[in-house]
Design an enzyme around this catalytic site. Structure first.
Site, PDB file in Angstrom:
ATOM      1  N   LYS A  71       0.844  -1.189   0.000  1.00 35.15           N
ATOM      2  CA  LYS A  71       0.000   0.000   0.000  1.00 35.15           C
ATOM      3  C   LYS A  71       0.884   1.245   0.000  1.00 35.15           C
ATOM      4  O   LYS A  71       1.789   1.373   0.823  1.00 35.15           O
ATOM      5  CB  LYS A  71      -0.944   0.022   1.207  1.00 35.15           C
ATOM      6  CG  LYS A  71      -1.961   1.177   1.119  1.00 35.15           C
ATOM      7  CD  LYS A  71      -3.047   1.070   2.171  1.00 35.15           C
ATOM      8  CE  LYS A  71      -2.538   1.475   3.545  1.00 35.15           C
ATOM      9  NZ  LYS A  71      -3.629   1.520   4.546  1.00 35.15           N
ATOM     10  N   ARG A 115     -10.656  -2.236   6.404  1.00 35.35           N
ATOM     11  CA  ARG A 115      -9.821  -3.080   7.262  1.00 35.35           C
ATOM     12  C   ARG A 115      -9.661  -2.469   8.641  1.00 35.35           C
ATOM     13  O   ARG A 115      -9.474  -3.182   9.622  1.00 35.35           O
ATOM     14  CB  ARG A 115      -8.486  -3.377   6.611  1.00 35.35           C
ATOM     15  CG  ARG A 115      -7.526  -2.215   6.346  1.00 35.35           C
ATOM     16  CD  ARG A 115      -6.653  -1.885   7.530  1.00 35.35           C
ATOM     17  NE  ARG A 115      -5.417  -1.249   7.135  1.00 35.35           N
ATOM     18  CZ  ARG A 115      -4.833  -0.277   7.800  1.00 35.35           C
ATOM     19  NH1 ARG A 115      -5.413   0.246   8.877  1.00 35.35           N
ATOM     20  NH2 ARG A 115      -3.675   0.205   7.383  1.00 35.35           N
ATOM     21  N   GLN A 143     -14.145   7.251   9.211  1.00 34.53           N
ATOM     22  CA  GLN A 143     -13.797   6.010   9.896  1.00 34.53           C
ATOM     23  C   GLN A 143     -14.923   5.518  10.805  1.00 34.53           C
ATOM     24  O   GLN A 143     -15.038   4.317  11.063  1.00 34.53           O
ATOM     25  CB  GLN A 143     -12.515   6.202  10.717  1.00 34.53           C
ATOM     26  CG  GLN A 143     -11.261   6.349   9.885  1.00 34.53           C
ATOM     27  CD  GLN A 143     -10.808   5.038   9.264  1.00 34.53           C
ATOM     28  OE1 GLN A 143     -11.412   3.998   9.470  1.00 34.53           O
ATOM     29  NE2 GLN A 143      -9.738   5.085   8.492  1.00 34.53           N
ATOM     30  N   ASP A 164     -19.394  14.237  18.493  1.00 32.95           N
ATOM     31  CA  ASP A 164     -18.511  15.006  17.618  1.00 32.95           C
ATOM     32  C   ASP A 164     -18.835  16.481  17.796  1.00 32.95           C
ATOM     33  O   ASP A 164     -19.994  16.847  18.034  1.00 32.95           O
ATOM     34  CB  ASP A 164     -18.711  14.582  16.153  1.00 32.95           C
ATOM     35  CG  ASP A 164     -17.607  15.076  15.234  1.00 32.95           C
ATOM     36  OD1 ASP A 164     -16.842  14.232  14.727  1.00 32.95           O
ATOM     37  OD2 ASP A 164     -17.496  16.296  15.024  1.00 32.95           O
ATOM     38  N   GLY A 223      -7.617   6.413  16.517  1.00 28.03           N
ATOM     39  CA  GLY A 223      -7.275   7.696  15.908  1.00 28.03           C
ATOM     40  C   GLY A 223      -5.801   7.998  15.788  1.00 28.03           C
ATOM     41  O   GLY A 223      -5.371   8.698  14.864  1.00 28.03           O
ATOM     42  N   ALA A 224      -5.000   7.504  16.719  1.00 27.87           N
ATOM     43  CA  ALA A 224      -3.575   7.851  16.720  1.00 27.87           C
ATOM     44  C   ALA A 224      -2.828   7.084  15.643  1.00 27.87           C
ATOM     45  O   ALA A 224      -2.768   5.859  15.672  1.00 27.87           O
ATOM     46  CB  ALA A 224      -2.970   7.576  18.090  1.00 27.87           C
ATOM     47  N   ASP A 225      -2.272   7.811  14.675  1.00 25.36           N
ATOM     48  CA  ASP A 225      -1.496   7.174  13.606  1.00 25.36           C
ATOM     49  C   ASP A 225      -0.201   7.933  13.330  1.00 25.36           C
ATOM     50  O   ASP A 225       0.420   7.759  12.291  1.00 25.36           O
ATOM     51  CB  ASP A 225      -2.327   7.072  12.329  1.00 25.36           C
ATOM     52  CG  ASP A 225      -2.771   8.436  11.805  1.00 25.36           C
ATOM     53  OD1 ASP A 225      -2.503   9.459  12.470  1.00 25.36           O
ATOM     54  OD2 ASP A 225      -3.383   8.479  10.725  1.00 25.36           O
ATOM     55  N   LYS A 229      -0.002  12.030  18.622  1.00 26.22           N
ATOM     56  CA  LYS A 229      -1.455  11.886  18.714  1.00 26.22           C
ATOM     57  C   LYS A 229      -1.811  11.056  19.943  1.00 26.22           C
ATOM     58  O   LYS A 229      -1.124  10.098  20.281  1.00 26.22           O
ATOM     59  CB  LYS A 229      -2.011  11.239  17.448  1.00 26.22           C
ATOM     60  CG  LYS A 229      -1.942  12.149  16.227  1.00 26.22           C
ATOM     61  CD  LYS A 229      -2.682  11.554  15.043  1.00 26.22           C
ATOM     62  CE  LYS A 229      -2.678  12.508  13.860  1.00 26.22           C
ATOM     63  NZ  LYS A 229      -3.416  11.953  12.703  1.00 26.22           N
ATOM     64  N   SER A 296      -4.671   0.493  18.030  1.00 24.67           N
ATOM     65  CA  SER A 296      -4.547   0.074  16.641  1.00 24.67           C
ATOM     66  C   SER A 296      -3.836   1.135  15.826  1.00 24.67           C
ATOM     67  O   SER A 296      -4.265   2.298  15.772  1.00 24.67           O
ATOM     68  CB  SER A 296      -5.938  -0.179  16.047  1.00 24.67           C
ATOM     69  OG  SER A 296      -5.863  -0.444  14.669  1.00 24.67           O
TER      70      SER A 296
END
Length: 330
Positions: A71, A115, A143, A164, A223-225, A229, A296
Site C-alpha cells: 500500500k 480493514r 472512519q 462530535d 485515531g492515533a497514527d 497523537k 490500533s
C-alpha cells in the site's frame, strides 16, 4: 492474464465485511506464528509540500491462502483547501506471491477504512463483554462508519451514541444508520459508557478520561497514527488492560506513543499483542477484566488480508475493470 483495476466504488461493493473480519483474524494469527513478513513502514517526508508518503509492504500465509501486497499512501493536509483533493489517498498493489504477477490495483483509501473497522471488530470480539449491545463512537468522520458496520457484525449492537463537535457530521451519521439502530448524538461520556467505545479522532490532547467510561467498557483507540497523537487520558490507560496490534508501530505512533516515551507507560503495562490473544497464547477478557483498550495503528498485513477478500469477491463476480498491465496477454 490481466490485472484487475478496482475503484473505490468497486472496493466498497466487493468488501465483504464478515469475510474481511475473518481474514484479518487470520492475518493476526499468521503474524504471531511467524508466517508473515512485514517490513517497517517507511516514510518519505516532503516538508516543502506539507506532506509525506508511506510505504507498507507485507506477505502472509494462512492455512487456506497466501498473498502479498503493497500500500502506497500519503498524508497531505493542505490538499482539501488548495487542490480540492483528499488529505489521504492510497493505492494498493495486490500480487500473486508465486509469480509476482500484479493481480489487482485497487483504491487503498476505501480499503483502509474497511480493514480498520474489521481490526476493531476482531479486537472487540476478544476483548468486549460477550453480551455487548451498545456502541459509542467519538468522532463522526469517515472512519466512524466502518467502525459501526464491522463491530455490529460480531456483537448484537442495538444502541449507538456518537459524539462530535460538528453537529452536521453527527446528523449525517445518524441519518445513515437510523433505520438499523437506536442511534443518537451525545457527549463523550455518554458514548464512553457504552459497552464498546471506538475513538476515531486526530487529537493530540486526550479527550477521554477515566470518568468517561464504564467499568467494563472496551475501547478501540483508532485515531492515533502519528507521533504525538493521543486520545485517551494517561490515567485511563494506566488503569486499563492494554492490547496493541504491533509493538514497534504502537510505541512509535499509536495511542500509547506519548505516555510510553514519557515513561508513564512501560512494556509491563502492555497486556499483549492482539495476535497473541487470537492464537490463544494470552487470555483476552476474563470475568475479572475491567476496562480494555485496543491500540490500533493499522498494519500492512491487514491491508493484504482485506485486499485478498476484495480481489476474490470481485473475481468471482467478474467485477472491476481488467487490463493488460505487464503485456502478458490473455
Amino acid at each position: 492474464m490481466e490485472t484487475l483495476f478496482l475503484s473505490d466504488e468497486d472496493v466498497d461493493a466487493y468488501a465483504d465485511v464478515p469475510g474481511i473480519i475473518r481474514a484479518l483474524e487470520g492475518a493476526f494469527a499468521a503474524y504471531e506464528r511467524g508466517n508473515a513478513q512485514m517490513p517497517a513502514k517507511s516514510y518519505i517526508d516532503l516538508p516543502q509540500y506539507n506532506g509525506d508518503f508511506r510505504s507498507m509492504p507485507a506477505y502472509l500465509e494462512t492455512d487456506d491462502w497466501d498473498a502479498a501486497g503493497l500500500k502506497w499512501v500519503n498524508v497531505h493536509p493542505d490538499n482539501p483547501s488548495n487542490f480540492d483533493l483528499p488529505t489521504v489517498m492510497g493505492t494498493m498493489i495486490y500480487s500473486d506471491p508465486e509469480t509476482a504477477y500484479p493481480l489487482a490495483i485497487m483504491d487503498g483509501t476505501e480499503l483502509t477504512m474497511k480493514r480498520t473497522g474489521a481490526a476493531a471488530a476482531v479486537a472487540t470480539d476478544y476483548l468486549a463483554v460477550s453480551d455487548a449491545t451498545s456502541l459509542g463512537i467519538v468522532g463522526a468522520g469517515v472512519q466512524a462508519y466502518s467502525q459501526l458496520e464491522a463491530i455490529a457484525e460480531i456483537r448484537p449492537i442495538a444502541e449507538v451514541v456518537v459524539s462530535d463537535l460538528d453537529d452536521e457530521r453527527v446528523e449525517r451519521f445518524i441519518d445513515t444508520f437510523s433505520d438499523d439502530f437506536d442511534i443518537r448524538g451525545g457527549s463523550i461520556s455518554e458514548a464512553g459508557h457504552c459497552d464498546v467505545l471506538s475513538t476515531v479522532t486526530p487529537v493530540r490532547d486526550p479527550i477521554v478520561g477515566p470518568d468517561d467510561v464504564a467499568g467494563h467498557t472496551h475501547i478501540n483507540a483508532m485515531g492515533a497514527d502519528a507521533e504525538g497523537k493521543h486520545e485517551l487520558d494517561d490515567d485511563l490507560l494506566r488503569s486499563a488492560t492494554i492490547v496493541i496490534d504491533d509493538h514497534e508501530q504502537c510505541t512509535h505512533s499509536g495511542e500509547i506513543n506519548v505516555p510510553y516515551h514519557e515513561g508513564v507507560l512501560t512494556d509491563d503495562d502492555i497486556h499483549a499483542e492482539l495476535g497473541q490473544i487470537v492464537v490463544g497464547d494470552v487470555a483476552g477478557r476474563t470475568d475479572d477484566t475491567g476496562v480494555t483498550v485496543f491500540d490500533s495503528t493499522g498494519l500492512a498485513i491487514q491491508d493484504v488480508a482485506a485486499a485478498h477478500v476484495v480481489y476474490e469477491e470481485a473475481s468471482a463476480s467478474e467485477g472491476g475493470s481488467p487490463f493488460d498491465l505487464v503485456g502478458a496477454g490473455n
